[in-house]
Design an enzyme around this catalytic site. Structure first.
Site, PDB file in Angstrom:
ATOM      1  CE  LYS A   1      -0.609   1.952   3.446  1.00  0.00           C
ATOM      2  NZ  LYS A   1      -1.140   2.329   5.190  1.00  0.00           N
ATOM      3  CB  SER A   2       3.819   1.709   2.386  1.00  0.00           C
ATOM      4  OG  SER A   2       3.411   1.547   3.494  1.00  0.00           O
TER       5      SER A   2
ATOM      6  CB  SER B   1       1.735  11.189  10.853  1.00  0.00           C
ATOM      7  OG  SER B   1       1.566  10.782  10.003  1.00  0.00           O
TER       8      SER B   1
ATOM      9  CD  GLN C   1       0.515   8.248   6.280  1.00  0.00           C
ATOM     10  OE1 GLN C   1      -0.218   9.505   6.563  1.00  0.00           O
ATOM     11  NE2 GLN C   1       0.227   7.393   6.563  1.00  0.00           N
TER      12      GLN C   1
ATOM     13  CB  SER D   1       7.466   5.555  10.803  1.00  0.00           C
ATOM     14  OG  SER D   1       6.249   5.091  11.865  1.00  0.00           O
TER      15      SER D   1
ATOM     16  CD  GLU E   1       3.702  -0.580   8.544  1.00  0.00           C
ATOM     17  OE1 GLU E   1       3.879  -0.975   7.430  1.00  0.00           O
ATOM     18  OE2 GLU E   1       3.522   0.699   7.903  1.00  0.00           O
TER      19      GLU E   1
ATOM     20  NE  ARG F   1      -2.759  -0.076  13.984  1.00  0.00           N
ATOM     21  CZ  ARG F   1      -2.583   0.954  12.940  1.00  0.00           C
ATOM     22  NH1 ARG F   1      -1.490   0.804  12.774  1.00  0.00           N
ATOM     23  NH2 ARG F   1      -3.148   0.596  11.743  1.00  0.00           N
TER      24      ARG F   1
END
Length: 448
Positions: A30-31, A186, A188, A215, A334, A365
């Site tokens: 997906k990434s 994040s 991202q 990440s 993740e 989570r």
């Protein structure tokens, strides 16, 4: 993409009566797919994505880009649905760049990559672009991207929330330049700015000013993919200034890219070998990759198995024992739900650290894992940045997922060793792993 809603809810997680011995092809990353779609949409010429993932998150990205005027043609051959091939593998997508335009509406679902990667793209469009999504998407932080884009010259109406819904008023171009952000919630936020930066008039210099950046492999993936399409990137990994990334303005090349299997989505299948003392092979595992899921080789081996990487793929073999682990998962957050599920079945305590940012993912989570494992009789305690897990005999019950795909696969893992586990809303796995229930039962059926 197969409709997983056809499965019972809650879904009876299969109990493993013996050792697993299976080969499990895993759909594309997906990434990688969503980064490749953005880069191809911003290129100066058409490009191809081979074996992209077709899941909810990637289809949302494709539809959003189409809404902005980008052409994306999908071709699915019969070979992609052949026996043993995973659902969700499109044979090829041809991406045809075009002038980005509004007005447009973007449904982000609950996809972090869509809600964060596309506002910079929308700032380059000619006209307003409205972003909205699932209820949970309104709770996920976007301030890093919104504030940075304003500094770089964009006009955004978010009602002061720093979150969805919002409208980006694209002006057809963006000045770019220097910007400081806190991306500790994040990574991202950094990737979002870097992906579109070659199209900014001045490129971009992104400086992370907050605590530890999570990440990092995903940022390395972004940098590698930018360089592969002709962008010039200076970054800390290659001798640049710590926590600073610079991208120069340039045209991007159209490429023919084969998408790697999603290594993080391979986690439950490899972990099944550890739980059952069996063996699972994932074909086409890359010898070199920036995917965080490659860390599974080391983590799962430390928890009690062994792995071998050959031309056939990665084969992981369980020893019949699951050992507890003390591990910093900050770069591979993740993987936490699956590791937590294994830790609950281990023969000694575990400490999972460095993942405070998971409270801001598809769900909180850390709270969700604590609640659900403890509801089955476990002993999980939240810490400031992770979880402490003391194994206890578990019992059956409903394992709630909170619309989080990785919670669903964690519940399925526990169900291998605990009879009577039922996973609520297993259909949420379609976010990144289409038809997970069929793949899971198929793995268990081999050699049974």
């Amino acid at each position: 993409m197969t409709d997983t809603s056809a499965h019972p809810d809650p879904w009876p997680a299969p109990y493993a009566s013996g050792a697993v011995d299976a080969t499990v092809p895993v759909p594309g990353s997906k990434s990688v797919t969503n980064r490749a779609l953005v880069l191809a949409a911003l290129a100066s010429e058409p490009g191809w994505l081979r074996r992209p993932l077709r899941s909810r998150d990637t289809l949302l990205m494709a539809e959003a880009l189409r809404a902005l005027g980008v052409g994306i043609e999908e071709t699915v051959s019969s070979s992609s649905t052949a026996a043993g091939a995973p659902d969700g593998c499109g044979e090829a997508w041809r991406v045809i760049p075009a002038g980005l335009h509004g007005p447009a509406s973007v449904d982000v679902g609950n996809a972090g990559t869509v809600m964060r990667f596309l506002p910079p793209v929308a700032a380059l469009a000619d006209g307003p672009v409205r972003f909205d999504g699932d209820a949970r998407s309104h709770e996920r932080p976007l301030h890093g991207v919104i504030d940075a884009l304003r500094v770089l010259g964009a006009r955004i109406d978010d009602g002061g929330r720093g979150a969805l819904p919002m409208t980006v008023h694209g002006g057809g171009a963006l000045d770019g330049g220097k910007v400081e952000i806190d991306a500790s919630s994040s990574s991202q936020f950094v990737s979002a700015l870097l992906l579109s930066a070659p199209r900014f008039n001045q490129g971009v210099e992104v400086r992370h000013t907050g605590p530890r950046l999570p990440s990092m492999p995903h940022i390395r993936m972004t940098v590698d993919m930018l360089r592969a399409v002709g962008a010039q990137v200076d970054e800390p990994e290659t001798g640049g200034e710590p926590n600073v990334w610079r991208v120069s303005p340039s045209a991007l090349l159209g490429r023919d890219l084969v998408v790697e299997p999603d290594l993080s989505n391979a986690q439950p299948f490899l972990a099944a070998a550890l739980v059952t003392g069996g063996r699972v092979t994932v074909p086409d595992w890359p010898a070199r990759t920036t995917q965080p899921g490659d860390a599974l080789r080391e983590i799962l081996t430390e928890m009690g198995g062994s792995c071998e990487l050959t031309e056939a793929g990665l084969t992981f073999t369980g020893s019949g024992r699951i050992r507890g682990i003390d591990v910093d998962l900050g770069e591979v957050g993740e993987l936490t739900p699956g590791i937590a599920a294994l830790a609950a079945l281990a023969d000694s305590p575990s400490t999972l650290r460095g993942v405070a940012h998971l409270r801001l993912h598809e769900t909180d989570r850390l709270a969700a894992l604590t609640r659900e494992i403890n509801a089955l009789g476990g002993d999980v305690t939240e810490t400031g940045d992770g979880l402490r897990i003391r194994p206890r005999p578990l019992r059956g019950g409903v394992f709630h997922t909170y619309d989080d795909h990785r919670m669903a696969t964690a519940g399925a893992l526990i169900g291998l060793a605990v009879e009577g586990v039922r996973v609520e809303n297993v259909a949420t796995t379609a976010k990144t792993l289409p038809d997970f229930p069929r793949m899971w039962t198929g793995m268990l059926a081999v050699g049974a």
